[in-house]
Design an enzyme around this catalytic site. Structure first.
Site, PDB file in Angstrom:
ATOM      1  N   HIS A  61       0.792  -1.331  -0.024  1.00  0.00           N
ATOM      2  CA  HIS A  61      -0.220  -0.111  -0.097  1.00  0.00           C
ATOM      3  C   HIS A  61       0.955   1.128   0.135  1.00  0.00           C
ATOM      4  CE1 HIS A  61      -3.589   2.390   1.492  1.00  0.00           C
ATOM      5  NE2 HIS A  61      -2.634   3.171   1.870  1.00  0.00           N
ATOM      6  N   GLU A  62       1.854   1.394   0.803  1.00  0.00           N
ATOM      7  CA  GLU A  62       2.612   2.416   1.051  1.00  0.00           C
ATOM      8  C   GLU A  62       3.499   2.602  -0.422  1.00  0.00           C
ATOM      9  OE1 GLU A  62       1.745   4.498   2.936  1.00  0.00           O
ATOM     10  OE2 GLU A  62       0.779   3.423   4.467  1.00  0.00           O
ATOM     11  N   ASP A  65      -5.077  -6.955   5.550  1.00  0.00           N
ATOM     12  CA  ASP A  65      -4.101  -7.701   4.584  1.00  0.00           C
ATOM     13  C   ASP A  65      -4.728  -8.705   3.621  1.00  0.00           C
ATOM     14  OD1 ASP A  65      -2.276  -5.884   5.532  1.00  0.00           O
ATOM     15  OD2 ASP A  65      -0.558  -7.463   5.687  1.00  0.00           O
ATOM     16  N   GLN A  83     -16.161   5.442  -5.071  1.00  0.00           N
ATOM     17  CA  GLN A  83     -16.576   4.845  -3.880  1.00  0.00           C
ATOM     18  C   GLN A  83     -16.456   5.852  -2.711  1.00  0.00           C
ATOM     19  OE1 GLN A  83     -13.788   1.746  -3.115  1.00  0.00           O
ATOM     20  NE2 GLN A  83     -13.216   2.445  -1.107  1.00  0.00           N
ATOM     21  N   ASP A 135      -9.596   9.238  -7.097  1.00  0.00           N
ATOM     22  CA  ASP A 135      -8.434   8.989  -6.933  1.00  0.00           C
ATOM     23  C   ASP A 135      -7.398   9.259  -8.506  1.00  0.00           C
ATOM     24  OD1 ASP A 135      -9.431   6.939  -8.850  1.00  0.00           O
ATOM     25  OD2 ASP A 135      -8.656   5.141  -7.661  1.00  0.00           O
TER      26      ASP A 135
END
Length: 428
Positions: free
Chosen positions: A249-250, A308, A277, A269
């Site tokens: 993710h990061e 996760d 969403q 996004d």
């Protein structure tokens, strides 16, 4: 500054149209399971913008370049300087105060393995992607290796260990400074810096987007959310976030991806194939969870806030956004020619002067000769002056076909195991 920058600074979690650092929730003392991921980046973003007046302009330039790249991809036009695979050398700074925080080499390697699976659509759980999104689940073509050569040209395993008196770290980037008890970043134009440490203030991890200061560029991850319990059961892990997806993710943020909900109610996004969403998803939501008149949130996307075990895809649009960074003029294009991916030569290996290229200059064919009877096992690549690989140059049996290259100066790189040799030649 442009209005978009002010809009971002005022938006919840600071996302609007301006990238920033992202932070996530960490295990509270005495608990066995993290309650959920949370964004806590406004203070970081505000501090960065205040400290660096030129940051907003640089970020807008990156966004402009990304939009141009996306338009060329959509139109089918060639995107100059792009390669099919990008290999990024990684240095992991393990900054520890206790023995548990000094995670093992095996735990570090398990995280690199997870990154390579997730970014190349090799993760087993990609089979869980709903049919609605299966057509856009993407192999991004980005690979990661622990650095083999450090900034001083010396051999390394890509892991730097620093014992510290600091018991926990915040988002003030102190962990990235040796003077403040952490460890300094390696050259951010050549390496992805990741700090694995004990984060306080309920943090699970945070990242810096391209465009920020080189000295703080990289990703910070809670040591017990770094790596995979499945791949390395003997490691130290936090339940629920023990499969390495926090780093996925990061690193997605480090490669210019936003949270999938746009950090606003039905936000943006900047990716066309991720459905709009309403907000973040947590835990393991059932599909479809319909919001904002979509057919179901893409909650299994790595850029949502699910557990996760319940995130397992990037989209094609997200891949294009990441790939824009490595196209000609991209903010992270310098990583394409980083020496960190190859080990340095040793005294017993061949010297640069022992490589012969002839004729040089050449027009159609460049002969390559080494002080060996055979070139078997050697890999040969050609890069232009900007550092982009020229895949139209084909090598076979000691001869490099260069007739399709434009006139100019090029670098030929030969690699075999831990041997690497660079030589220049001219195409007439």
């Amino acid at each position: 500054m442009k209005k978009t920058f002010y809009a971002l600074a005022l938006a919840a979690c600071g996302l609007g149209s301006l990238p920033s650092a992202f932070a996530q929730n960490r295990l509270a003392p005495g608990k066995l399971v993290l309650p959920r991921r949370e964004c806590a980046t406004m203070d970081v973003l505000t501090a960065q913008l205040k400290e660096d007046p030129g940051l907003a302009q640089r970020l807008e330039a990156i966004e402009s370049h990304t939009r141009s790249f996306q338009r060329m991809r959509t139109s089918g036009k060639p995107t100059p300087g792009t390669t099919t695979t990008v290999t990024i050398p990684v240095v992991v700074h393990v900054v520890y105060n206790t023995t548990d925080q000094n995670i093992s080499d095996a735990q570090v390697q398990s995280q690199i393995d997870v990154l390579n699976e997730d970014f190349n659509k090799l993760n087993k759980d990609v089979s869980k992607v709903p049919s609605l999104f299966s057509g856009v689940a993407a192999n991004t073509g980005v690979k990661f290796v622990l650095a083999q050569r450090d900034p001083n040209g010396k051999t390394t395993n890509g892991i730097v260990r620093t014992q510290t008196k600091v018991s926990s770290w915040s988002t003030n980037d102190a962990v990235k400074s040796a003077k403040r008890g952490g460890d300094d970043a390696w050259d951010a134009t050549k390496y992805l810096n990741i700090w694995a440490c004990n984060l306080g203030q309920n943090l699970l991890g945070y990242a810096q987007f391209p465009g920020g200061k080189a000295s703080t560029d990289g990703v910070v991850i809670l040591y017990s959310a770094f790596g995979s319990r499945v791949k390395n059961p003997d490691g130290t892990y936090t339940s629920t976030y023990d499969l390495g997806r926090t780093t996925t993710h990061e690193v997605g943020h480090w490669l210019n991806l936003r949270h999938i909900w746009g950090d606003a109610s039905c936000g943006n996004d900047y990716v066309d194939d991720t459905p709009t969403q309403q907000t973040a998803n947590y835990g393991c939501p059932s599909f479809p969870h319909v919001t904002c008149s979509n057919q179901g949130d893409m909650s299994m996307n790595y850029m949502d806030y699910t557990d996760d075990a319940c995130m397992y895809m990037f989209s094609t649009g997200q891949s294009a956004r990441m790939n824009a960074l490595f196209a000609a003029g991209g903010a992270r294009a310098s990583l394409l020619t980083s020496p960190g991916v190859t080990a340095p030569l040793t005294g017993s290996l061949i010297a640069k002067s022992q490589v012969t290229l002839y004729p040089n200059p050449a027009t159609d064919v460049l002969n390559v000769a080494l002080p060996e009877s055979s070139l078997a096992g050697w890999s040969v690549k050609v890069f232009d002056a900007r550092g982009y690989e020229m895949k139209q140059a084909q090598f076979s049996e000691g001869q490099l076909q260069i007739n399709q290259l434009p006139r100019g100066l090029y670098q030929l790189t030969l690699t075999k195991g831990n041997q690497a040799v660079n030589q220049r030649f001219q195409k007439d």
